[in-house]
Design an enzyme around this catalytic site. Structure first.
Site, PDB file in Angstrom:
ATOM      1  N   ASP A 103       0.861  -1.182   0.000  1.00  0.00           N
ATOM      2  CA  ASP A 103       0.000   0.000   0.000  1.00  0.00           C
ATOM      3  C   ASP A 103       0.900   1.236   0.000  1.00  0.00           C
ATOM      4  O   ASP A 103       1.345   1.677  -1.056  1.00  0.00           O
ATOM      5  CB  ASP A 103      -0.886  -0.108   1.258  1.00  0.00           C
ATOM      6  CG  ASP A 103      -2.006   0.911   1.300  1.00  0.00           C
ATOM      7  OD1 ASP A 103      -2.401   1.394   0.237  1.00  0.00           O
ATOM      8  OD2 ASP A 103      -2.482   1.210   2.410  1.00  0.00           O
ATOM      9  N   ARG A 165     -10.495 -13.235   6.359  1.00  0.00           N
ATOM     10  CA  ARG A 165      -9.204 -13.755   5.904  1.00  0.00           C
ATOM     11  C   ARG A 165      -9.363 -15.087   5.160  1.00  0.00           C
ATOM     12  O   ARG A 165      -8.537 -15.452   4.335  1.00  0.00           O
ATOM     13  CB  ARG A 165      -8.271 -13.983   7.106  1.00  0.00           C
ATOM     14  CG  ARG A 165      -7.816 -12.709   7.796  1.00  0.00           C
ATOM     15  CD  ARG A 165      -6.693 -13.034   8.777  1.00  0.00           C
ATOM     16  NE  ARG A 165      -6.389 -11.937   9.692  1.00  0.00           N
ATOM     17  CZ  ARG A 165      -5.596 -10.907   9.408  1.00  0.00           C
ATOM     18  NH1 ARG A 165      -5.031 -10.817   8.221  1.00  0.00           N
ATOM     19  NH2 ARG A 165      -5.362  -9.961  10.295  1.00  0.00           N
TER      20      ARG A 165
HETATM   21  P1  IMP Z   1       2.052  -0.452   3.831  1.00  0.00           P
HETATM   22  O1  IMP Z   1       2.465  -0.814   2.418  1.00  0.00           O
HETATM   23  O2  IMP Z   1       3.224  -0.234   4.757  1.00  0.00           O
HETATM   24  O3  IMP Z   1       1.089   0.698   3.841  1.00  0.00           O
HETATM   25  O4  IMP Z   1       1.315  -1.650   4.532  1.00  0.00           O
HETATM   26  C1  IMP Z   1       0.495  -2.479   3.850  1.00  0.00           C
HETATM   27  C2  IMP Z   1      -0.228  -3.348   4.851  1.00  0.00           C
HETATM   28  O5  IMP Z   1      -1.483  -2.750   5.206  1.00  0.00           O
HETATM   29  C3  IMP Z   1      -0.563  -4.663   4.184  1.00  0.00           C
HETATM   30  O6  IMP Z   1       0.435  -5.620   4.389  1.00  0.00           O
HETATM   31  C4  IMP Z   1      -1.899  -5.018   4.798  1.00  0.00           C
HETATM   32  O7  IMP Z   1      -1.683  -5.762   5.975  1.00  0.00           O
HETATM   33  C5  IMP Z   1      -2.535  -3.680   5.099  1.00  0.00           C
HETATM   34  N1  IMP Z   1      -3.447  -3.273   3.987  1.00  0.00           N
HETATM   35  C6  IMP Z   1      -3.232  -2.319   3.051  1.00  0.00           C
HETATM   36  N2  IMP Z   1      -4.254  -2.224   2.188  1.00  0.00           N
HETATM   37  C7  IMP Z   1      -5.154  -3.175   2.575  1.00  0.00           C
HETATM   38  C8  IMP Z   1      -6.434  -3.592   2.052  1.00  0.00           C
HETATM   39  O8  IMP Z   1      -6.969  -3.089   1.049  1.00  0.00           O
HETATM   40  N3  IMP Z   1      -7.058  -4.599   2.727  1.00  0.00           N
HETATM   41  C9  IMP Z   1      -6.520  -5.188   3.831  1.00  0.00           C
HETATM   42  N4  IMP Z   1      -5.318  -4.836   4.343  1.00  0.00           N
HETATM   43  C10 IMP Z   1      -4.644  -3.829   3.720  1.00  0.00           C
END
Ligand code: IMP
Ligand code: MG
Length: 175
Positions: A103, A165
């Site tokens: 993300d 999940r």
């Molecule tokens: P980031 O890239 O550090 O923002 O972290 C991403 C983490 O946020 C992922 O590994 C997921 O655990 C969680 N996440 C981000 N987007 C989603 C989504 O659309 N659904 C569920 N979990 C999400």
């Protein structure tokens, strides 16, 4: 009675697992003659890890980490805390980080550097889903399952308040 959200299917199980199989074959080719230390980022990546590993034909070791981002309120500080570290020896090993979804990229940019600092020989990243529109931290993802729009998705390991999940497909929670 539990209140049930309406979930619409974004990527069905067959499409998802076919793509995961392709990634496993690609990784097997790229790592021919080597061994892979797969590091699964719990909990969301557990199903992707399990499915992907079955399509990899070179020797595989598995380890698991739990990470959490902490910040103040709605703005993530970008700090990542290790709640459970890896346990295997990764010194000079070829590591592949297995993620459910990228993300902002903050988790992975932290984790990749952390593993290199701990002595990994190489660190590559695979993610089942990529949401590039929300990227904050620059991070190269080596193997991407599907690139998706900025929508909150559940299933195949991904949760909404710890639920969904176990869905065998990627879905969108209707709001
Ligand atoms: P980031 O890239 O550090 O923002 O972290 C991403 C983490 O946020 C992922 O590994 C997921 O655990 C969680 N996440 C981000 N987007 C989603 C989504 O659309 N659904 C569920 N979990 C999400
Ligand atoms: Mg994750």
């Amino acid at each position: 009675m539990l209140n049930q959200d309406r979930i619409s299917v974004m990527i069905d199980q067959e499409t998802l697992e076919k793509r995961i199989d392709e990634i496993g074959k690609q990784i097997s080719e790229d790592y021919a003659g080597k061994e892979i230390m797969m590091i699964c980022v719990l909990k969301g990546s557990v199903m992707y890890m399990s499915q992907l590993a079955k399509s990899i034909t070179v020797p595989v070791y598995m380890d698991f980490m739990v990470l959490s981002s902490y910040g103040n309120g709605t703005v993530s500080s970008g700090n990542v805390k290790i709640k459970k570290d890896f346990e295997e020896n990764i010194i000079a090993k070829d590591v592949i980080i297995v993620e459910d979804i990228v993300d902002t990229g903050r988790t992975l940019s932290f984790l990749k550097q952390y593993l290199l600092d701990k002595g990994a020989g190489s660190v590559k990243i695979t993610t089942m889903l990529d949401k590039p529109s929300r990227r904050v931290a620059q991070i190269d993802v080596d193997y991407v399952g599907f690139t998706i729009e900025d929508e909150f998705v559940v299933g195949y390991g991904l949760d909404y308040s710890q639920r969904y999940r176990n869905l065998p497909y990627i879905g969108i929670v209707e709001t």
